[in-house]
Design an enzyme around this catalytic site. Structure first.
Site, PDB file in Angstrom:
ATOM      1  CB  THR A 105      -1.337  11.297  -2.376  1.00 11.38           C
ATOM      2  OG1 THR A 105      -0.943  10.017  -2.872  1.00 11.38           O
ATOM      3  CG2 THR A 105      -2.260  11.969  -3.369  1.00 11.38           C
ATOM      4  CB  ALA A 106      -0.797  14.094   2.261  1.00 13.83           C
ATOM      5  CG  HIS A 148      -4.236   7.938   8.023  1.00 12.57           C
ATOM      6  ND1 HIS A 148      -4.614   7.408   6.816  1.00 12.57           N
ATOM      7  CD2 HIS A 148      -2.902   7.675   8.142  1.00 12.57           C
ATOM      8  CE1 HIS A 148      -3.569   6.842   6.236  1.00 12.57           C
ATOM      9  NE2 HIS A 148      -2.518   7.004   7.006  1.00 12.57           N
ATOM     10  CE  LYS A 163      -3.612   2.736   0.966  1.00 15.45           C
ATOM     11  NZ  LYS A 163      -4.376   2.582   2.211  1.00 15.45           N
ATOM     12  CB  VAL A 164       2.712   2.999  -2.297  1.00 11.36           C
ATOM     13  CG1 VAL A 164       3.623   1.821  -1.979  1.00 11.36           C
ATOM     14  CG2 VAL A 164       2.028   2.806  -3.654  1.00 11.36           C
ATOM     15  CB  SER A 165       1.690   8.032  -1.557  1.00  8.69           C
ATOM     16  OG  SER A 165       1.824   8.109  -0.161  1.00  8.69           O
TER      17      SER A 165
END
Length: 295
Positions: free
Chosen positions: A122-123, A166, A57-59
């Site tokens: 991504t943030a 989150h 699980k990645v950006s």
């Protein structure tokens, strides 16, 4: 000869544990065995760049650097609306010396220190696109911290602002913090697209047939979680870092949605839109034609 389990890494956050619980516990018929490692998004992004692990699980922001080796699975990730990262500060003090005002109506971030969860997140990519318009003088130092350390750092004055993801959307007021800007609102208002946050990727070397099987397994694990949420609850809460159960439920409700089951046309458009716009700004390498294809 017994097949070795696939190595998978994802965060201990409720949306990820909710999605993968059935698979991790062998309740998806025909699914390959997996060996789970829990890691913060900054760690998994680095793992992807080094080619470690079979599934991660990645950006979405890290995809331009890893899609030669990994394929984007069309399910299992985090993408939606109203779920964007927030920029948090201490509440502005009216009339305080040097406090300044930003075009967004809060504390001016020009030259200020900002904590982010990962420079390849991504943030942070959404933040850079926003800051190019809202902070024309440019922010100051960027400090990478685990996402659960960012709000305490802002509260304690160790950094001037924090970019949070989150469940921080639901808890930042408990830290006495102020939401300066919502990166998701900015993205949605300027593009009309949903917000691409976290992606599931798998090694292309596994082969096209196995990649398609993995996508089916992820979808089946998601459906199992939706059908019997009470079964996944102990696993979710056991890894939720003492999170209040109601916050965990809000977290899952926000980040596990129709795009988790399948990106679909709108989901792929959002991913292409983000990475194309970022490449045009020189923030990421340009995607090769067909790079987002599943296999």
């Amino acid at each position: 000869m017994t097949e070795q389990p696939l190595q998978i890494a994802f965060s201990p956050c409720p949306n990820d544990t909710f999605v993968f619980e059935a698979w991790a516990h062998g309740r998806v018929p025909g699914a390959p065995a997996i060996d789970v490692t829990f890691a913060d998004i900054d760690i998994t992004n680095g793992m992807a760049e080094r080619g470690e692990f079979d599934i991660l699980k990645v950006s979405y922001a890290v995809l331009p650097w890893v899609l030669d080796e990994y394929a984007l699975l069309p399910c299992g990730g985090a993408l939606g609306r109203g779920c964007g990262p927030l920029v948090l500060t201490l509440p502005p003090v009216p009339g305080s010396a040097g406090a300044g005002r930003s075009p967004m109506g809060g504390v001016d971030l020009t030259g200020r220190t900002v904590a982010v969860p990962s420079e390849r997140s991504t943030a942070y990519l959404l933040f850079r696109l926003w800051a190019a318009e809202a902070v024309p003088g440019g922010v100051g130092e960027i400090v990478v911290l685990p996402f659960d350390e960012i709000m305490p750092a802002v509260r304690d004055g160790k950094v001037d602002a924090g970019l949070v993801i989150h469940e921080a959307r639901f808890t930042y007021q408990e830290y006495g913090l102020h939401s300066l800007a919502d990166m998701g609102e900015h993205w949605e208002s300027t593009t009309g697209l949903p917000i691409p946050l976290g992606a599931i990727i798998a090694k292309r070397s596994l082969g096209e047939d196995r990649l398609r099987q993995l996508a089916d397994v992820v979808r089946a694990s998601v459906r199992s979680a939706w059908d019997t949420p009470e079964v996944s609850r102990p696993y979710v809460l056991g890894h939720a870092q003492e999170m209040d159960p109601s916050v965990a439920d809000q977290h899952i409700g926000l980040y596990v949605n129709e795009f988790t089951a399948d990106l679909g046309e709108a989901g792929y458009a959002a991913v292409r839109g983000l990475l194309t716009r970022a490449a045009a700004e020189g923030l990421v390498p340009a995607l090769a034609p067909g790079a987002l294809t599943f296999a």
